[in-house]
Design a protein around this motif. Structure first.
Motif, PDB file in Angstrom:
ATOM      1  N   ASN A 134      20.096 -11.151  83.591  1.00  0.00           N
ATOM      2  CA  ASN A 134      18.764 -10.678  83.197  1.00  0.00           C
ATOM      3  C   ASN A 134      17.721 -10.978  84.265  1.00  0.00           C
ATOM      4  N   LEU A 135      17.827 -12.146  84.880  1.00  0.00           N
ATOM      5  CA  LEU A 135      16.849 -12.512  85.901  1.00  0.00           C
ATOM      6  C   LEU A 135      17.007 -11.657  87.153  1.00  0.00           C
ATOM      7  N   THR A 136      18.246 -11.352  87.507  1.00  0.00           N
ATOM      8  CA  THR A 136      18.472 -10.467  88.653  1.00  0.00           C
ATOM      9  C   THR A 136      17.812  -9.117  88.402  1.00  0.00           C
ATOM     10  N   MET A 137      17.977  -8.599  87.200  1.00  0.00           N
ATOM     11  CA  MET A 137      17.348  -7.314  86.870  1.00  0.00           C
ATOM     12  C   MET A 137      15.829  -7.433  86.858  1.00  0.00           C
ATOM     13  N   ALA A 138      15.315  -8.529  86.332  1.00  0.00           N
ATOM     14  CA  ALA A 138      13.864  -8.730  86.291  1.00  0.00           C
ATOM     15  C   ALA A 138      13.281  -8.810  87.702  1.00  0.00           C
ATOM     16  N   ILE A 139      13.978  -9.484  88.597  1.00  0.00           N
ATOM     17  CA  ILE A 139      13.519  -9.561  90.000  1.00  0.00           C
ATOM     18  C   ILE A 139      13.459  -8.161  90.595  1.00  0.00           C
ATOM     19  N   SER A 140      14.500  -7.384  90.338  1.00  0.00           N
ATOM     20  CA  SER A 140      14.558  -6.019  90.879  1.00  0.00           C
ATOM     21  C   SER A 140      13.442  -5.146  90.301  1.00  0.00           C
ATOM     22  N   VAL A 141      13.195  -5.271  88.997  1.00  0.00           N
ATOM     23  CA  VAL A 141      12.143  -4.476  88.356  1.00  0.00           C
ATOM     24  C   VAL A 141      10.776  -4.841  88.931  1.00  0.00           C
ATOM     25  N   GLU A 142      10.523  -6.133  89.058  1.00  0.00           N
ATOM     26  CA  GLU A 142       9.217  -6.545  89.586  1.00  0.00           C
ATOM     27  C   GLU A 142       9.063  -6.148  91.055  1.00  0.00           C
ATOM     28  N   ALA A 143      10.138  -6.212  91.823  1.00  0.00           N
ATOM     29  CA  ALA A 143      10.075  -5.751  93.220  1.00  0.00           C
ATOM     30  C   ALA A 143       9.785  -4.253  93.263  1.00  0.00           C
ATOM     31  N   SER A 144      10.332  -3.531  92.302  1.00  0.00           N
ATOM     32  CA  SER A 144      10.052  -2.090  92.231  1.00  0.00           C
ATOM     33  C   SER A 144       8.600  -1.826  91.853  1.00  0.00           C
ATOM     34  N   GLU A 145       8.037  -2.664  90.980  1.00  0.00           N
ATOM     35  CA  GLU A 145       6.620  -2.511  90.635  1.00  0.00           C
ATOM     36  C   GLU A 145       5.743  -2.745  91.875  1.00  0.00           C
ATOM     37  N   LEU A 146       6.152  -3.676  92.712  1.00  0.00           N
ATOM     38  CA  LEU A 146       5.437  -3.899  93.970  1.00  0.00           C
ATOM     39  C   LEU A 146       5.575  -2.672  94.876  1.00  0.00           C
ATOM     40  N   ALA A 147       6.788  -2.156  94.984  1.00  0.00           N
ATOM     41  CA  ALA A 147       7.030  -0.976  95.833  1.00  0.00           C
ATOM     42  C   ALA A 147       6.271   0.239  95.315  1.00  0.00           C
ATOM     43  N   GLU A 148       6.142   0.329  93.991  1.00  0.00           N
ATOM     44  CA  GLU A 148       5.455   1.473  93.388  1.00  0.00           C
ATOM     45  C   GLU A 148       4.006   1.589  93.866  1.00  0.00           C
ATOM     46  N   LEU A 149       3.394   0.452  94.163  1.00  0.00           N
ATOM     47  CA  LEU A 149       2.005   0.468  94.620  1.00  0.00           C
ATOM     48  C   LEU A 149       1.847   1.242  95.924  1.00  0.00           C
ATOM     49  N   TYR A 150       2.932   1.299  96.704  1.00  0.00           N
ATOM     50  CA  TYR A 150       2.868   1.932  98.027  1.00  0.00           C
ATOM     51  C   TYR A 150       3.670   3.227  98.087  1.00  0.00           C
ATOM     52  N   GLN A 151       4.284   3.557  96.943  1.00  0.00           N
ATOM     53  CA  GLN A 151       5.092   4.771  96.887  1.00  0.00           C
ATOM     54  C   GLN A 151       4.228   5.989  97.185  1.00  0.00           C
ATOM     55  N   TRP A 152       4.766   6.897  97.933  1.00  0.00           N
ATOM     56  CA  TRP A 152       4.146   8.177  98.275  1.00  0.00           C
ATOM     57  C   TRP A 152       2.969   8.039  99.225  1.00  0.00           C
ATOM     58  N   GLN A 153       2.760   6.864  99.761  1.00  0.00           N
ATOM     59  CA  GLN A 153       1.701   6.685 100.750  1.00  0.00           C
ATOM     60  C   GLN A 153       2.342   6.572 102.128  1.00  0.00           C
ATOM     61  N   ASP A 154       1.576   6.915 103.139  1.00  0.00           N
ATOM     62  CA  ASP A 154       2.044   6.649 104.490  1.00  0.00           C
ATOM     63  C   ASP A 154       2.082   5.142 104.690  1.00  0.00           C
ATOM     64  N   ASN A 155       2.509   4.721 105.845  1.00  0.00           N
ATOM     65  CA  ASN A 155       2.583   3.303 106.160  1.00  0.00           C
ATOM     66  C   ASN A 155       1.156   2.749 106.271  1.00  0.00           C
ATOM     67  N   VAL A 156       0.644   2.239 105.144  1.00  0.00           N
ATOM     68  CA  VAL A 156      -0.747   1.798 105.066  1.00  0.00           C
ATOM     69  C   VAL A 156      -0.952   0.571 105.956  1.00  0.00           C
ATOM     70  N   PRO A 157      -1.895   0.654 106.901  1.00  0.00           N
ATOM     71  CA  PRO A 157      -2.156  -0.515 107.752  1.00  0.00           C
ATOM     72  C   PRO A 157      -2.651  -1.698 106.911  1.00  0.00           C
ATOM     73  N   VAL A 158      -2.220  -2.873 107.274  1.00  0.00           N
ATOM     74  CA  VAL A 158      -2.581  -4.064 106.502  1.00  0.00           C
ATOM     75  C   VAL A 158      -4.100  -4.234 106.424  1.00  0.00           C
ATOM     76  N   GLU A 159      -4.804  -3.842 107.477  1.00  0.00           N
ATOM     77  CA  GLU A 159      -6.268  -3.968 107.470  1.00  0.00           C
ATOM     78  C   GLU A 159      -6.872  -3.146 106.323  1.00  0.00           C
ATOM     79  N   GLN A 160      -6.279  -1.987 106.076  1.00  0.00           N
ATOM     80  CA  GLN A 160      -6.760  -1.120 104.991  1.00  0.00           C
ATOM     81  C   GLN A 160      -6.490  -1.751 103.622  1.00  0.00           C
TER      82      GLN A 160
END
Ligand SMILES: [Mg+2]
Length: 120
Positions: free
Chosen positions: A29-55
């Motif tokens: 369950n924890l392995t799946m939870a880690i993966s889900v939360e990592a996906s939620e992080l990735a979702e924030l940047y999904q469909w965007q170009d490589n956003v510069p850290v300054e932005q």
């Protein structure tokens, strides 16, 4: 306020115990939870170009949402470490030792050259 990972592991262990959630915090369950939360992080940047850290640093909402999802990932990692009786600080230090030995300057330069062809 706690600052080291061992204290945070203990704090989360108590949080789980206080709520009687131990039975749900299995390695699977924890392995799946880690993966889900990592996906939620990735979702924030999904469909965007490589956003510069300054932005990102200028975008308080995106930075805060990234902060929260990163914390979610790490909390489940700490719980996994608790379940497997892993000292996270020691494990990270060991892995850094391995990476430093594995990626010498010649290997690092080759990787950087290979990756740079894919950067925009
Ligand atoms: Mg989350």
């Amino acid at each position: 306020m706690t600052n080291n990972l061992g204290e945070l592991q203990d704090r989360y262990l108590a949080f789980i115990a206080d709520r009687g959630w131990e039975e749900f915090h299995t390695p699977k369950n924890l392995t799946m939870a880690i993966s889900v939360e990592a996906s939620e992080l990735a979702e924030l940047y999904q469909w965007q170009d490589n956003v510069p850290v300054e932005q990102i640093l200028e975008d308080d909402d995106l930075r805060e949402r990234s902060r929260e999802e990163l914390a979610d990932v790490m909390i489940y990692c700490l719980s996994m470490a608790n379940e497997l009786d892993i000292d996270v600080e020691e494990a990270i230090a060991d892995k850094l030792d391995q990476n430093e030995a594995r990626f010498d300057s010649e290997t690092a330069d080759k990787i950087a050259r290979d990756l740079s062809q894919w950067q925009r």
